[in-house]
Design a protein around this motif. Structure first.
Motif, PDB file in Angstrom:
ATOM      1  N   LEU A 223       0.827  -1.208   0.000  1.00  0.00           N
ATOM      2  CA  LEU A 223       0.000   0.000   0.000  1.00  0.00           C
ATOM      3  C   LEU A 223       0.859   1.254   0.000  1.00  0.00           C
ATOM      4  CD1 LEU A 223      -2.758  -1.058   2.595  1.00  0.00           C
ATOM      5  CD2 LEU A 223      -3.052  -0.777   0.127  1.00  0.00           C
ATOM      6  N   LEU A 224       1.929   1.227   0.806  1.00  0.00           N
ATOM      7  CA  LEU A 224       2.822   2.381   0.881  1.00  0.00           C
ATOM      8  C   LEU A 224       3.501   2.634  -0.476  1.00  0.00           C
ATOM      9  CD1 LEU A 224       5.245   3.182   3.786  1.00  0.00           C
ATOM     10  CD2 LEU A 224       6.035   3.338   1.442  1.00  0.00           C
ATOM     11  N   THR A 225       3.955   1.561  -1.124  1.00  0.00           N
ATOM     12  CA  THR A 225       4.615   1.707  -2.425  1.00  0.00           C
ATOM     13  C   THR A 225       3.655   2.285  -3.457  1.00  0.00           C
ATOM     14  OG1 THR A 225       6.060  -0.179  -1.941  1.00  0.00           O
ATOM     15  CG2 THR A 225       5.859   0.484  -4.249  1.00  0.00           C
ATOM     16  N   PHE A 226       2.430   1.755  -3.492  1.00  0.00           N
ATOM     17  CA  PHE A 226       1.438   2.250  -4.450  1.00  0.00           C
ATOM     18  C   PHE A 226       1.189   3.744  -4.256  1.00  0.00           C
ATOM     19  CE2 PHE A 226      -2.931   3.511  -5.327  1.00  0.00           C
ATOM     20  CZ  PHE A 226      -3.058   3.157  -6.666  1.00  0.00           C
ATOM     21  N   LEU A 227       0.980   4.160  -3.010  1.00  0.00           N
ATOM     22  CA  LEU A 227       0.659   5.564  -2.755  1.00  0.00           C
ATOM     23  C   LEU A 227       1.869   6.463  -3.025  1.00  0.00           C
ATOM     24  CD1 LEU A 227      -1.510   7.521  -1.862  1.00  0.00           C
ATOM     25  CD2 LEU A 227      -0.778   7.188   0.516  1.00  0.00           C
ATOM     26  N   ALA A 228       3.067   5.992  -2.669  1.00  0.00           N
ATOM     27  CA  ALA A 228       4.269   6.794  -2.906  1.00  0.00           C
ATOM     28  C   ALA A 228       4.471   7.043  -4.395  1.00  0.00           C
ATOM     29  CB  ALA A 228       5.489   6.094  -2.310  1.00  0.00           C
ATOM     30  N   VAL A 229       4.215   6.031  -5.204  1.00  0.00           N
ATOM     31  CA  VAL A 229       4.354   6.200  -6.650  1.00  0.00           C
ATOM     32  C   VAL A 229       3.203   7.044  -7.194  1.00  0.00           C
ATOM     33  CG1 VAL A 229       4.443   4.984  -8.865  1.00  0.00           C
ATOM     34  CG2 VAL A 229       5.606   4.040  -6.874  1.00  0.00           C
ATOM     35  N   PHE A 230       2.009   6.869  -6.646  1.00  0.00           N
ATOM     36  CA  PHE A 230       0.836   7.622  -7.086  1.00  0.00           C
ATOM     37  C   PHE A 230       1.057   9.125  -6.959  1.00  0.00           C
ATOM     38  CE2 PHE A 230      -3.178   9.762  -6.239  1.00  0.00           C
ATOM     39  CZ  PHE A 230      -3.991   9.293  -7.256  1.00  0.00           C
ATOM     40  N   ALA A 352       7.816  -9.092  -7.390  1.00  0.00           N
ATOM     41  CA  ALA A 352       6.746  -8.883  -8.362  1.00  0.00           C
ATOM     42  C   ALA A 352       5.583  -8.117  -7.733  1.00  0.00           C
ATOM     43  CB  ALA A 352       6.256 -10.229  -8.902  1.00  0.00           C
ATOM     44  N   ILE A 353       5.254  -8.425  -6.486  1.00  0.00           N
ATOM     45  CA  ILE A 353       4.182  -7.703  -5.789  1.00  0.00           C
ATOM     46  C   ILE A 353       4.555  -6.232  -5.641  1.00  0.00           C
ATOM     47  CG2 ILE A 353       3.039  -7.430  -3.545  1.00  0.00           C
ATOM     48  CD1 ILE A 353       3.122 -10.511  -3.321  1.00  0.00           C
ATOM     49  N   ASN A 354       5.799  -5.978  -5.251  1.00  0.00           N
ATOM     50  CA  ASN A 354       6.243  -4.598  -5.093  1.00  0.00           C
ATOM     51  C   ASN A 354       6.277  -3.878  -6.433  1.00  0.00           C
ATOM     52  OD1 ASN A 354       8.886  -2.545  -4.402  1.00  0.00           O
ATOM     53  ND2 ASN A 354       7.328  -2.773  -2.837  1.00  0.00           N
ATOM     54  N   ALA A 355       6.696  -4.579  -7.480  1.00  0.00           N
ATOM     55  CA  ALA A 355       6.718  -3.977  -8.813  1.00  0.00           C
ATOM     56  C   ALA A 355       5.303  -3.672  -9.303  1.00  0.00           C
ATOM     57  CB  ALA A 355       7.418  -4.917  -9.799  1.00  0.00           C
ATOM     58  N   ALA A 356       4.357  -4.565  -9.000  1.00  0.00           N
ATOM     59  CA  ALA A 356       2.963  -4.334  -9.406  1.00  0.00           C
ATOM     60  C   ALA A 356       2.394  -3.100  -8.714  1.00  0.00           C
ATOM     61  CB  ALA A 356       2.121  -5.561  -9.087  1.00  0.00           C
ATOM     62  N   ALA A 357       2.742  -2.921  -7.439  1.00  0.00           N
ATOM     63  CA  ALA A 357       2.293  -1.722  -6.716  1.00  0.00           C
ATOM     64  C   ALA A 357       2.880  -0.468  -7.343  1.00  0.00           C
ATOM     65  CB  ALA A 357       2.695  -1.819  -5.242  1.00  0.00           C
ATOM     66  N   PHE A 358       4.137  -0.544  -7.729  1.00  0.00           N
ATOM     67  CA  PHE A 358       4.796   0.592  -8.387  1.00  0.00           C
ATOM     68  C   PHE A 358       4.101   0.921  -9.711  1.00  0.00           C
ATOM     69  CE2 PHE A 358       7.862   2.951 -10.763  1.00  0.00           C
ATOM     70  CZ  PHE A 358       8.671   3.592  -9.844  1.00  0.00           C
ATOM     71  N   GLN A 359       3.867  -0.098 -10.516  1.00  0.00           N
ATOM     72  CA  GLN A 359       3.254   0.121 -11.828  1.00  0.00           C
ATOM     73  C   GLN A 359       1.811   0.591 -11.698  1.00  0.00           C
ATOM     74  OE1 GLN A 359       4.116  -3.773 -13.218  1.00  0.00           O
ATOM     75  NE2 GLN A 359       6.128  -3.232 -14.026  1.00  0.00           N
TER      76      GLN A 359
END
Length: 421
Positions: A223-230, A352-359
């Motif tokens: 969740l943190l990775t997704f929001l940071a990239v967002f 892969a999970i972390n990369a998916a959150a980033f993408q």
């Protein structure tokens, strides 16, 4: 730097020594692909924008299966397949004269993007461990930015929309640059094994995606990775340039200089930041990063009060410099946490999970920016970015409570020995 380089094993030196050269080709094409599609090949701007999204969407789709293949067959084989797709995609795109051919080329490039993040992260995590791993991710990030930044500068001077052959040349150079990591994987790194031997006995079982996502630490990190990239990288190609042009009223030259400032700050400060954060809780470093990012978005918002002025131009440059300072804290910490949580049997899936959150964040970020800025809600855009920074801080606090001490960048506490008198 001398100490870090001396501590690296030989495969780590090989991998790190070519990063800037590898990414130079990507820097040549990354800022100019949509210009190529629209102004050189004559595709409609809407079609060109949709084609640009094909890379990220394909990468997101491929990441999950890619992580499984990495754990089963090893990162080296999967990365080689991805590099072949990258070479084919760049070569095809160099001569694409129809949207269909361009789409096929961008799908091939997206395949490489989908497997390269988890693949190279798994490779790095296999080669280095502990505090050295965090330092490696930080140095790698600085070198990636150096290569892309220099490539962008060279590309800006070289390409000419009235000379299509200049664009053909840079895409072919991008294809050729992929031969460098391919040579490393077939040569000096051919013996590096990222996947566990299936015939051997293991202390831990291989974890599936559902099992991994049931771990609270992984879920909060995702969740943190997704929001940071967002609110971060997702805005660099969408929200930031649009705000700077429409609201701040600065020229395209200022925006170009802003990206140069971003690269310079990362390259110049990454080593100093790595020294400062060594031995500190990674989640606390993230909290500091959120304050820096929040401040940077406030700076950008203030430029809208003095549009088309020198102050606005200076503010845009300051925004990118401050934002880049925050980036130097994010990139060493998140990949290190991810790989410290992972086991050798499931490292590909964790990455892969972390990369998916980033993408996912990279796809959703520009969409949200377009909706807010397109409706004329410029200040709400800034408010959303600042609020997102605060929310990342909250997520970092929540993650710290669920993260093992060793994965948070601290040495595991020693267990006191007791004996009979």
């Amino acid at each position: 730097m001398r100490t870090f380089w001396a501590a690296l094993p030989t495969p780590g030196r090989w991998l790190l020594s070519t990063v800037a050269i590898q990414t130079l080709g990507r820097g040549l094409t990354l800022p100019f692909t949509i210009i190529y599609l629209h102004e050189v090949r004559g595709f409609d701007l809407g079609v060109s924008g949709a084609l640009m999204s094909v890379i990220a969407i394909t990468g997101l789709v491929v990441t999950g299966p890619g992580g499984t293949l990495i754990d089963r067959y090893g990162a080296r084989r999967v990365l080689l397949a991805g590099l072949v797709a990258m070479i084919a995609g760049c070569t095809l795109l160099a001569f694409a004269t129809s949207p269909t051919v361009a789409a096929i080329a961008l799908v091939l490039i997206g395949v490489n993007f989908g497997v390269s993040w988890p693949g190279f992260n798994a490779l790095i995590a296999t080669i280095v461990s502990g505090e050295l791993r965090q330092q490696y991710f930080g140095v790698n990030f600085a070198l990636v930015n150096l290569g892309i930044g220099v490539g962008g500068i060279i590309g800006g001077f070289f390409i000419d929309v009235h000379r299509p052959e200049t664009f053909t040349a840079i895409f072919l150079i991008d294809a050729v640059s992929s031969l460098i990591p391919m040579a490393l994987l077939l040569g000096p790194l051919r013996h590096v094994r990222t996947h566990a031997d299936p015939s051997a006995e293991h202390e831990t079982e291989a974890e599936g995606y559902r099992q991994i996502l049931r771990r609270p630490a992984v879920l909060w990190l995702t969740l943190l990775t997704f929001l940071a990239v967002f609110i971060g990288y997702g805005q660099m190609e969408g929200g930031f340039p649009a705000f700077a042009r429409q609201v701040s009223g600065v020229s395209t030259q200022v925006i170009g200089f802003a990206f140069a400032v971003n690269t310079a700050v990362i390259v110049l400060l990454q080593f100093a930041v790595l020294k400062l954060i060594t031995g500190r809780r990674r989640t606390r470093v993230m909290q500091v990063m959120t304050l820096i990012w929040g401040f940077s978005w406030v700076l950008l918002g203030l430029t809208g009060l003095l549009p088309e002025s020198l102050a606005a131009a200076i503010g845009v440059l300051l925004f990118m410099g401050v934002f880049a300072f925050g980036e130097t804290m994010l990139q060493p910490t998140v990949p290190a946490i991810c790989n410290d949580l992972a086991s050798d049997r499931s490292r590909g899936r964790y990455n892969a999970i972390n990369a998916a959150a980033f993408q996912g964040g990279a796809i959703a970020g520009p969409i949200a920016a377009g909706l807010l800025l397109g409706e004329g809600r410029q200040m709400w855009f800034i408010v959303a970015m600042v609020a997102g920074s605060v929310l990342i801080c909250v997520l970092a606090i929540a993650l710290e409570r669920r993260l093992p001490v060793a994965a948070n960048g601290l040495a595991a506490p020693a267990v006191a020995e007791t004996g009979a008198a």
